[in-house]
Design an enzyme around this catalytic site. Sequence first.
Site, PDB file in Angstrom:
ATOM      1  CE  LYS A  90      -5.914   0.771  12.376  1.00  0.00           C
ATOM      2  NZ  LYS A  90      -4.620   1.226  11.788  1.00  0.00           N
ATOM      3  CD  GLN A 111      -7.945   5.830   6.420  1.00  0.00           C
ATOM      4  OE1 GLN A 111      -7.125   6.001   5.403  1.00  0.00           O
ATOM      5  NE2 GLN A 111      -8.565   4.620   6.527  1.00  0.00           N
ATOM      6  CE  LYS A 114     -10.434   4.636   3.083  1.00  0.00           C
ATOM      7  NZ  LYS A 114      -9.190   4.090   2.749  1.00  0.00           N
ATOM      8  CE  LYS A 126      -3.071   6.894   4.317  1.00  0.00           C
ATOM      9  NZ  LYS A 126      -3.874   5.623   3.860  1.00  0.00           N
ATOM     10  N   GLY A 165      -0.197   0.251   7.308  1.00  0.00           N
ATOM     11  CA  GLY A 165       0.479   0.123   6.019  1.00  0.00           C
ATOM     12  C   GLY A 165      -0.444   0.923   4.892  1.00  0.00           C
ATOM     13  CG  ASP A 166      -1.575   4.181   1.915  1.00  0.00           C
ATOM     14  OD1 ASP A 166      -2.871   3.945   1.950  1.00  0.00           O
ATOM     15  OD2 ASP A 166      -0.903   4.800   0.857  1.00  0.00           O
ATOM     16  CB  THR A 209      -7.173  -3.534   0.798  1.00  0.00           C
ATOM     17  OG1 THR A 209      -6.818  -3.112   2.396  1.00  0.00           O
ATOM     18  CG2 THR A 209      -7.772  -2.117   0.252  1.00  0.00           C
ATOM     19  CG  ASN A 240      -1.928  -5.091   0.649  1.00  0.00           C
ATOM     20  OD1 ASN A 240      -2.956  -4.695   0.757  1.00  0.00           O
ATOM     21  ND2 ASN A 240      -1.425  -6.406   0.986  1.00  0.00           N
ATOM     22  CB  SER A 380      -6.948  -2.127  10.522  1.00  0.00           C
ATOM     23  OG  SER A 380      -5.687  -2.395   9.558  1.00  0.00           O
TER      24      SER A 380
HETATM   25  P1  NDP Z   1       1.618  -0.845  -2.828  1.00  0.00           P
HETATM   26  O1  NDP Z   1       2.628  -0.152  -2.518  1.00  0.00           O
HETATM   27  O2  NDP Z   1       1.550  -2.358  -2.193  1.00  0.00           O
HETATM   28  O3  NDP Z   1       1.205  -0.838  -4.147  1.00  0.00           O
HETATM   29  C1  NDP Z   1       0.954   0.056  -4.945  1.00  0.00           C
HETATM   30  C2  NDP Z   1       0.944   0.032  -6.481  1.00  0.00           C
HETATM   31  O4  NDP Z   1       0.615   1.251  -7.064  1.00  0.00           O
HETATM   32  C3  NDP Z   1       2.042  -0.623  -7.107  1.00  0.00           C
HETATM   33  O5  NDP Z   1       1.836  -1.278  -8.146  1.00  0.00           O
HETATM   34  C4  NDP Z   1       2.733   0.633  -7.605  1.00  0.00           C
HETATM   35  O6  NDP Z   1       3.837   0.587  -8.533  1.00  0.00           O
HETATM   36  C5  NDP Z   1       1.554   1.542  -8.136  1.00  0.00           C
HETATM   37  N1  NDP Z   1       1.935   2.744  -7.758  1.00  0.00           N
HETATM   38  C6  NDP Z   1       2.271   3.734  -6.573  1.00  0.00           C
HETATM   39  N2  NDP Z   1       2.367   4.879  -7.009  1.00  0.00           N
HETATM   40  C7  NDP Z   1       2.040   5.029  -8.157  1.00  0.00           C
HETATM   41  C8  NDP Z   1       2.270   6.187  -9.156  1.00  0.00           C
HETATM   42  N3  NDP Z   1       2.329   7.517  -8.755  1.00  0.00           N
HETATM   43  N4  NDP Z   1       1.735   5.995 -10.334  1.00  0.00           N
HETATM   44  C9  NDP Z   1       1.751   4.819 -10.862  1.00  0.00           C
HETATM   45  N5  NDP Z   1       1.703   3.704 -10.011  1.00  0.00           N
HETATM   46  C10 NDP Z   1       1.850   3.764  -8.784  1.00  0.00           C
HETATM   47  O7  NDP Z   1       0.236  -0.137  -2.268  1.00  0.00           O
HETATM   48  P2  NDP Z   1      -0.975  -0.548  -1.880  1.00  0.00           P
HETATM   49  O8  NDP Z   1      -1.360  -1.485  -2.609  1.00  0.00           O
HETATM   50  O9  NDP Z   1      -1.046  -0.910  -0.294  1.00  0.00           O
HETATM   51  O10 NDP Z   1      -2.077   0.710  -2.028  1.00  0.00           O
HETATM   52  C11 NDP Z   1      -2.525   0.922  -3.138  1.00  0.00           C
HETATM   53  C12 NDP Z   1      -3.750   2.119  -3.084  1.00  0.00           C
HETATM   54  O11 NDP Z   1      -4.638   1.534  -2.468  1.00  0.00           O
HETATM   55  C13 NDP Z   1      -3.350   3.385  -2.573  1.00  0.00           C
HETATM   56  O12 NDP Z   1      -4.238   4.150  -3.162  1.00  0.00           O
HETATM   57  C14 NDP Z   1      -3.715   3.183  -1.324  1.00  0.00           C
HETATM   58  O13 NDP Z   1      -3.920   4.364  -0.493  1.00  0.00           O
HETATM   59  C15 NDP Z   1      -4.757   2.422  -1.200  1.00  0.00           C
HETATM   60  N6  NDP Z   1      -5.253   1.448   0.037  1.00  0.00           N
HETATM   61  C16 NDP Z   1      -4.327   0.662   0.522  1.00  0.00           C
HETATM   62  C17 NDP Z   1      -4.753   0.137   1.744  1.00  0.00           C
HETATM   63  C18 NDP Z   1      -4.115  -1.155   2.153  1.00  0.00           C
HETATM   64  O14 NDP Z   1      -4.418  -1.787   3.101  1.00  0.00           O
HETATM   65  N7  NDP Z   1      -2.816  -1.311   1.954  1.00  0.00           N
HETATM   66  C19 NDP Z   1      -6.172   0.209   2.281  1.00  0.00           C
HETATM   67  C20 NDP Z   1      -6.820   1.079   1.320  1.00  0.00           C
HETATM   68  C21 NDP Z   1      -6.484   1.732   0.362  1.00  0.00           C
HETATM   69  P3  NDP Z   1       5.343   0.810  -8.278  1.00  0.00           P
HETATM   70  O15 NDP Z   1       5.479  -0.661  -7.367  1.00  0.00           O
HETATM   71  O16 NDP Z   1       6.224   0.656  -9.575  1.00  0.00           O
HETATM   72  O17 NDP Z   1       5.445   1.908  -7.668  1.00  0.00           O
HETATM   73  O1  2IT Z   2      -6.244   3.766   3.186  1.00  0.00           O
HETATM   74  C1  2IT Z   2      -6.450   3.185   3.804  1.00  0.00           C
HETATM   75  O2  2IT Z   2      -7.558   2.817   4.311  1.00  0.00           O
HETATM   76  C2  2IT Z   2      -5.365   1.984   4.445  1.00  0.00           C
HETATM   77  N1  2IT Z   2      -4.065   2.326   4.017  1.00  0.00           N
HETATM   78  C3  2IT Z   2      -5.530   1.107   5.782  1.00  0.00           C
HETATM   79  C4  2IT Z   2      -5.674   1.744   6.759  1.00  0.00           C
HETATM   80  C5  2IT Z   2      -5.689   0.753   8.118  1.00  0.00           C
HETATM   81  O3  2IT Z   2      -5.325   1.601   9.270  1.00  0.00           O
HETATM   82  O4  2IT Z   2      -5.508  -0.333   8.022  1.00  0.00           O
END
Ligand code: NDP
Ligand code: 2IT
Length: 448
Positions: A90, A111, A114, A126, A165-166, A209, A240, A380
Site C-alpha cells: 500500500k 511506507q 508508517k 510506492k 495519490g502522492d 493527511t 493536498n 486509504s
Molecule cells: P501535491 O502534488 O498535492 O502538492 C505538492 C506541493 O509541494 C505543491 O505545492 C508543490 O509545488 C510542492 N512541491 C512538490 N515538489 C516540490 C519540489 N521539488 N520543490 C518545491 N516544492 C515542491 O502533493 P501532496 O500534497 O499530496 O504531497 C506533499 C508531500 O506529502 C509529499 O512529500 C508526499 O509524499 C507527502 N504525503 C502525501 C500524502 C497524501 O495523501 N497525498 C500522504 C502522506 C504523505 P508545485 O505545485 O509548484 O509543484
Molecule cells: O505517502 C503516503 O503515505 C501517501 N502518499 C498515501 C498513500 C496511500 O496509500 O494512501
Amino acid sequence: MSYVDEVFDLVVAKNPAQPEFHQAVKEVLESLRVVIEANEEQYRKDALLERLVTPERQLLFRVPWVDDKGQVQVNNGFRVQFNSAIGPYKGGLRLHPSVNLGIIKFLGFEQIFKNSLTGLPIGGGKGGSDFDPKGKSDREVMAFCQSFITELHKYIGADTDVPAGDIGTGGREIGYMYGQYKRLTGLYEGVLTGKGLTYGGSLARTEATGYGLLYLTEEMLKCNGKDIAGKTVAISGSGNVAIYAAQKAQQLGAKVVTVSDSTGWVYDPEGIDVELLKEVKEVKRARLTEYAAARKSAEYHEKKNGEHGVWTVKCDVALPCATQNELDLEDAKALVANGCFAVAEGANMPTTMEATEYLQKNGVLFCPGKAANAGGVATSALEMSQNSERLSWTFEEVDSKLKGIMVNIFHNLDDAAKKYGMAGNYVAGANIAGFLKVAEAMTAQGIV
Ligand code: NDP
Ligand code: 2IT
C-alpha cells in the site's frame, strides 16, 4: 562491526547513486540500534535486516503516450513492492519529473513503518513516474494514466497491491487510472484509493493527511503541556497535504501564515484564506501569484536558488508539507532562533538529518513524517474496508476513526521512546514501534 553498520554499508554498496534511499535507511537503522543489539544473534541468522532493506519486487516499465501535437512521449514507470509482511502493498504514486528509482525506494521503505504504525493491515509500497502533469491537458494526463495502468494492472489488485495519490497524483489521475484498470480486468474492486465519491471513494480521504497531521500535532502539544489554539503556524507546500493541514489548523484556533510552491511562497500575516487557496490550487491549478494578487494582506516572494523562505518567518509550529529535504540545517537554525517549539512532518522526509538533530538538540518537539502524515494512508485503509464491505461510512465516522488512529500513533511512539530510554525522541519511537510489528510478522512467516 555492528550488524546495523554492516547492513547500512551493504545498502550503500548495493544501491549506488540513491542518496534519498540511503538517508531513509540510515535514519531507521540508527534508531533501531538498541533493539537490534538486544536480538542481534537471531536477527543476523535470519538476515532480517538484509531482507527488510531489500524490496520484495521492483517493477520498472516504459510508459509511452501521445501528446496533443501527435508526438509520442516516453516516461519511466516504477512500482516498488517493498514489504508485504503485515498486509498487501500500500502506498502512493508520485508523478514528478524528479522521480527515479532511489526516490521511489526511499518512499516505499518509509511506507513500511508508517503503515505498520497505523495499526491497520497494510504492507509497504510506492510507485510513480517522471511524467510531469504540470501544463498538460486533461487528454494528455488521461493518455499517460491509461498507458501507465495498462502495464501496472498486471501486478496490482485489491488484495495484492493498492496504489493511491502522492505528489502530482490527485483525484483526476486516480479516476483515469481506475477507469482503465476496470476496463482491462473487468473488476470493480478497491484497487486504488483516493477514488471519487461516486465510484467507491471514502469521505474524508481528501482531507485525511492534513487533518491527521493536525490531530497528531495537537496531541503531541497537549502531552507536552501546550495548546495549538492561538499559535502561529508556518506551512510549506500548497498541495493536498498543505491545504487541509491549513484548514484543520485554523479550525483548531491556530493562525497559518505561510504556504509555498516550487517557484515561490506567500506570507499572509492575517492568516491564509483556505477557500481562496483551494480555488487557486485545486480548481485553477494556478501559481501562488494568483493567491497573492487576490489577497491584499498577502506578500508573494519568488523562491531564489537554495532558499526555503517559509522557515525564515516567525512561528510557533512548523509543518513542512511539500517534499523531501526541504528543511535544512540553516532553516532549522532560523526556526529555533525565531522561537519555534514544534515541527511535525506532513511531507515524507522533508527535514534533513542534520536539521532533525539540531531541532531535537534545541528542545523542539519533532514528529517524523512516518507518524505525522500517516493519516492519509490510514484513511486509504479505511477506504479499502468500505470497498470490501460495499458500504460507505459518513464523514464523521471516518474522521473520528482517523482522529483515534492519530492519537494512538502518538502514544505508541511516545511509549516506545520511553521504553527504550529515549523519552521525547519521537523519531526513535516511530521507527522502533513501526519496526517491531513488521519484524515479528516477518519472523513468524519464515524465510520468505
Ligand atoms: P501535491 O502534488 O498535492 O502538492 C505538492 C506541493 O509541494 C505543491 O505545492 C508543490 O509545488 C510542492 N512541491 C512538490 N515538489 C516540490 C519540489 N521539488 N520543490 C518545491 N516544492 C515542491 O502533493 P501532496 O500534497 O499530496 O504531497 C506533499 C508531500 O506529502 C509529499 O512529500 C508526499 O509524499 C507527502 N504525503 C502525501 C500524502 C497524501 O495523501 N497525498 C500522504 C502522506 C504523505 P508545485 O505545485 O509548484 O509543484
Ligand atoms: O505517502 C503516503 O503515505 C501517501 N502518499 C498515501 C498513500 C496511500 O496509500 O494512501
